[in-house]
Design an enzyme around this catalytic site. Structure first.
Site, PDB file in Angstrom:
ATOM      1  N   ARG A   1       4.749  -2.329  18.950  1.00 23.66           N
ATOM      2  CA  ARG A   1       5.445  -2.810  17.754  1.00 23.66           C
ATOM      3  C   ARG A   1       6.951  -2.749  18.010  1.00 23.66           C
ATOM      4  NH1 ARG A   1       2.376  -0.703  12.333  1.00 23.66           N
ATOM      5  NH2 ARG A   1       0.243  -0.873  13.104  1.00 23.66           N
TER       6      ARG A   1
ATOM      7  N   LYS B   1      -5.674  17.561   0.833  1.00 23.35           N
ATOM      8  CA  LYS B   1      -5.343  16.132   0.802  1.00 23.35           C
ATOM      9  C   LYS B   1      -5.333  15.598  -0.626  1.00 23.35           C
ATOM     10  CE  LYS B   1      -7.104  14.714   5.317  1.00 23.35           C
ATOM     11  NZ  LYS B   1      -8.021  13.809   6.028  1.00 23.35           N
TER      12      LYS B   1
ATOM     13  N   ILE C   1      -8.887  19.284  11.517  1.00 21.06           N
ATOM     14  CA  ILE C   1      -9.255  18.851  12.871  1.00 21.06           C
ATOM     15  C   ILE C   1      -7.986  18.946  13.707  1.00 21.06           C
ATOM     16  CG2 ILE C   1     -10.285  17.003  14.274  1.00 21.06           C
ATOM     17  CD1 ILE C   1     -12.154  18.044  12.036  1.00 21.06           C
TER      18      ILE C   1
ATOM     19  N   GLU D   1     -11.495   3.910   9.633  1.00 19.77           N
ATOM     20  CA  GLU D   1     -10.683   4.820  10.448  1.00 19.77           C
ATOM     21  C   GLU D   1     -11.420   6.138  10.645  1.00 19.77           C
ATOM     22  OE1 GLU D   1      -6.186   3.544   9.009  1.00 19.77           O
ATOM     23  OE2 GLU D   1      -6.997   5.476   8.399  1.00 19.77           O
TER      24      GLU D   1
ATOM     25  N   ARG E   1      -8.230  -4.577   4.348  1.00 20.64           N
ATOM     26  CA  ARG E   1      -7.271  -5.669   4.598  1.00 20.64           C
ATOM     27  C   ARG E   1      -7.295  -6.000   6.085  1.00 20.64           C
ATOM     28  NH1 ARG E   1      -4.257  -0.829   4.796  1.00 20.64           N
ATOM     29  NH2 ARG E   1      -3.407  -0.553   6.870  1.00 20.64           N
TER      30      ARG E   1
HETATM   31  C1  MV4 Z   1      -6.591  14.949   8.907  1.00 18.07           C
HETATM   32  C2  MV4 Z   1      -6.035  15.541  10.065  1.00 18.07           C
HETATM   33  C3  MV4 Z   1      -6.658  16.674  10.548  1.00 18.07           C
HETATM   34  N1  MV4 Z   1      -7.732  17.208   9.930  1.00 18.07           N
HETATM   35  N2  MV4 Z   1      -7.685  15.505   8.332  1.00 18.07           N
HETATM   36  C4  MV4 Z   1      -3.164  11.605   8.346  1.00 18.07           C
HETATM   37  C5  MV4 Z   1      -3.126  10.437   7.426  1.00 18.07           C
HETATM   38  C6  MV4 Z   1      -4.189  10.682   6.485  1.00 18.07           C
HETATM   39  N3  MV4 Z   1      -4.738   9.467   6.059  1.00 18.07           N
HETATM   40  C7  MV4 Z   1      -5.180  11.547   7.193  1.00 18.07           C
HETATM   41  N4  MV4 Z   1      -4.449  12.202   8.229  1.00 18.07           N
HETATM   42  C8  MV4 Z   1      -4.944  13.279   8.885  1.00 18.07           C
HETATM   43  N5  MV4 Z   1      -6.060  13.842   8.359  1.00 18.07           N
HETATM   44  C9  MV4 Z   1      -8.209  16.620   8.834  1.00 18.07           C
HETATM   45  N6  MV4 Z   1      -9.286  17.164   8.233  1.00 18.07           N
HETATM   46  C10 MV4 Z   1      -4.911  14.947  10.634  1.00 18.07           C
HETATM   47  C11 MV4 Z   1      -4.345  13.830  10.043  1.00 18.07           C
HETATM   48  C12 MV4 Z   1      -3.156  13.311  10.685  1.00 18.07           C
HETATM   49  C13 MV4 Z   1      -3.145  12.079  11.359  1.00 18.07           C
HETATM   50  C14 MV4 Z   1      -4.256  11.262  11.431  1.00 18.07           C
HETATM   51  C15 MV4 Z   1      -4.222  10.062  12.089  1.00 18.07           C
HETATM   52  C16 MV4 Z   1      -3.064   9.645  12.698  1.00 18.07           C
HETATM   53  C17 MV4 Z   1      -1.942  10.415  12.650  1.00 18.07           C
HETATM   54  C18 MV4 Z   1      -1.955  11.630  11.986  1.00 18.07           C
HETATM   55  C19 MV4 Z   1      -0.814  12.410  11.952  1.00 18.07           C
HETATM   56  C20 MV4 Z   1      -0.827  13.603  11.285  1.00 18.07           C
HETATM   57  C21 MV4 Z   1      -1.999  14.051  10.650  1.00 18.07           C
END
Ligand code: MV4
Length: 450
Positions: free
Chosen positions: A336, A158, A203, A275, A292
């Site tokens: 939405r 990330k 995850i 979140e 926000r």
């Molecule tokens: C993750 C994940 C799975 N495992 N982290 C997506 C946006 C970003 N802010 C963090 N996200 C994710 N982080 C780990 N360790 C999966 C996502 C993710 C996701 C999270 C929330 C809503 C939609 C999503 C779509 C794809 C991936």
């Protein structure tokens, strides 16, 4: 209390803030680009100032023009809504320097939570559960590979400046790590000018469940329960609901307490959202904090009977919160409505609305700035309305949503109404059985010919 608030935004959220200000006896100033001269937020505010041409960077993002508008109208506070300057540390700072109260987070808070690795480190200190992974920013590819092998695949890379999924890569095996590392860093560098990366355990099939919190100037915070935002497409939320169909009373308590602990640890002031990712075993992990008001705030307002914009304004004026945590007794769903063609890969569909008939009746709320004859400019976000239904149970809220969607007529442009109508009949949606992966397999059925 503030005498006059300038709303540094457009569309439905600008109108939403103006409505609460009117109810509180606070004067309002709208700002608008030349593309928005005919917008309802301009008509309903007490005063309106044109701040530039259609392009966002020359209007709604143009800090000097907005500050000038606040100074000439004598506004004592600025509400930034969501998007645009709502999480801009520099703008929050400039407001401070001009003695204009920014109804949002302090510059320091925005910076600390805007950097994802620093937000995560802070939450870990506060005792909030976080996804296992690297401590802070990765120093080299060699370190990354060693850590990933130690943790075991799959992992997630990330970008610390990340947002909207940019600079993020899921990696399932060691041989793909190098390429993912290179491309994620490149993407992050191009998008944010910052290629700092961190690593987490992946995850799989998570749910996105967030907790609404409010904190006050005494350092006290409370939570207003959760919203399930798992139905997303390319990191754009399509529908949200509260309570989450996956929630239990025990999990809500734990997540709520964690969110309050987080907010109080950082002495958060105002409305915010923590979140979380929730896995299939109901383990939850901190993902991000939003400093926000969010698009989907109305469903929380509906189930706890609370005006969150009013709360933001009160807290910004230094008035303490009640400090009580809330458990929803109703069910609320938001769809939405975007000017997009759901039959055509959700392609944007701006243009003139020739006919509009809004749904109504018991338990139906419509937050929108559009009307019959309004032309949607191509320059901004495609969301044109939020349709919200509220009832005693999830099943009733869904039935109400189906009925309201059937009543909703928008002609002249394509909208996401047919998508939502099909979603409300989907067996997995009806069963509450959905994760963030739901939209990857969703297919629109052919339209019914009249
Ligand atoms: C993750 C994940 C799975 N495992 N982290 C997506 C946006 C970003 N802010 C963090 N996200 C994710 N982080 C780990 N360790 C999966 C996502 C993710 C996701 C999270 C929330 C809503 C939609 C999503 C779509 C794809 C991936």
């Amino acid at each position: 209390m503030f005498k006059k608030i300038l709303i540094a935004n457009r569309g439905e959220i600008a109108l939403r803030v103006i409505r609460t200000c009117k109810e509180m006896g606070i004067k309002t100033v709208a700002v608008y680009s030349t593309a928005d001269a005919e917008s309802l937020h301009v008509k309903f505010a007490d005063e309106a100032v044109c701040i530039g041409p259609p392009s966002s960077s020359e209007s709604y993002l143009k800090m000097s023009n907005i500050i000038a508008a606040a100074e000439i109208t004598n506004a004592d506070a600025i509400h930034p809504g969501y998007g645009f300057l709502s999480e801009n540390a520099k703008f929050s700072k400039i407001c401070e320097e001009h003695n204009i109260k920014f109804i949002g987070a302090s510059p320091e808070m925005i910076e600390r939570m805007g950097d994802k690795a620093s937000a995560k480190a802070t939450m870990k200190e506060a005792g909030v559960p976080c996804v296992p992974g690297s401590e802070g920013i990765l120093q080299s590819y060699e370190q990354t590979e060693m850590l990933a092998k130690e943790m075991g695949f799959p992992v997630m890379l990330k970008a610390t400046a990340g947002g909207g999924g940019k600079g993020m890569r899921a990696v399932w095996k060691a041989e793909n790590l190098k390429a993912a590392w290179e491309s994620a860093r490149q993407e992050a560098k191009a998008a944010f000018g910052n290629d700092g990366m961190y690593l987490e355990k992946l995850i799989e099939e998570p749910r996105h469940i967030e907790i609404q919190i409010v904190g006050d100037s005494r350092g006290k915070a409370c939570h207003l329960s959760e919203r399930d935002c798992s139905i997303q497409r390319r990191h754009q939320k399509l529908t949200e609901e509260t309570p989450s169909p996956f929630m239990t009373d025990e999990l809500r308590n734990e997540m709520g307490l964690a969110a309050v602990r987080a907010a109080e640890y950082i002495k958060y002031e105002g409305a915010g959202t923590i979140e979380f990712l929730v896995d299939k075993h109901r383990n939850f992990y901190f993902m991000e904090m939003n400093t926000r008001i969010q698009v989907e705030h109305p469903i929380t307002e509906q189930v706890i009977d609370f005006d969150l914009i009013r709360e933001q304004i009160m807290v910004a004026a230094g008035i303490p919160i009640s400090g009580k945590n809330y458990t929803p007794k109703l069910h609320s769903i938001e769809c939405r409505i975007n000017a997009e063609d759901p039959y055509n890969d959700f392609r944007p569909s701006p243009g003139k609305i020739t006919t509009l008939h809004a749904p109504g009746g018991h338990g139906v709320r419509l937050d929108t700035h559009v009307y019959s004859g309004y032309t949607i400019p191509p320059n901004y976000d495609s969301m044109i309305a939020k349709l919200i239904t509220t009832a005693q149970t999830r099943e009733e809220a869904i039935n109400k949503m189906k009925r309201a969607l059937d009543e909703f007529v928008i002609e002249g442009i394509k909208t996401t109404i047919p998508f939502h109508r099909q979603l409300m009949d989907h067996p997995d949606y009806l069963a509450g059985n959905y994760t963030t992966k739901f939209m990857e397999s969703f297919k629109m059925e052919a339209p019914v010919e009249e």
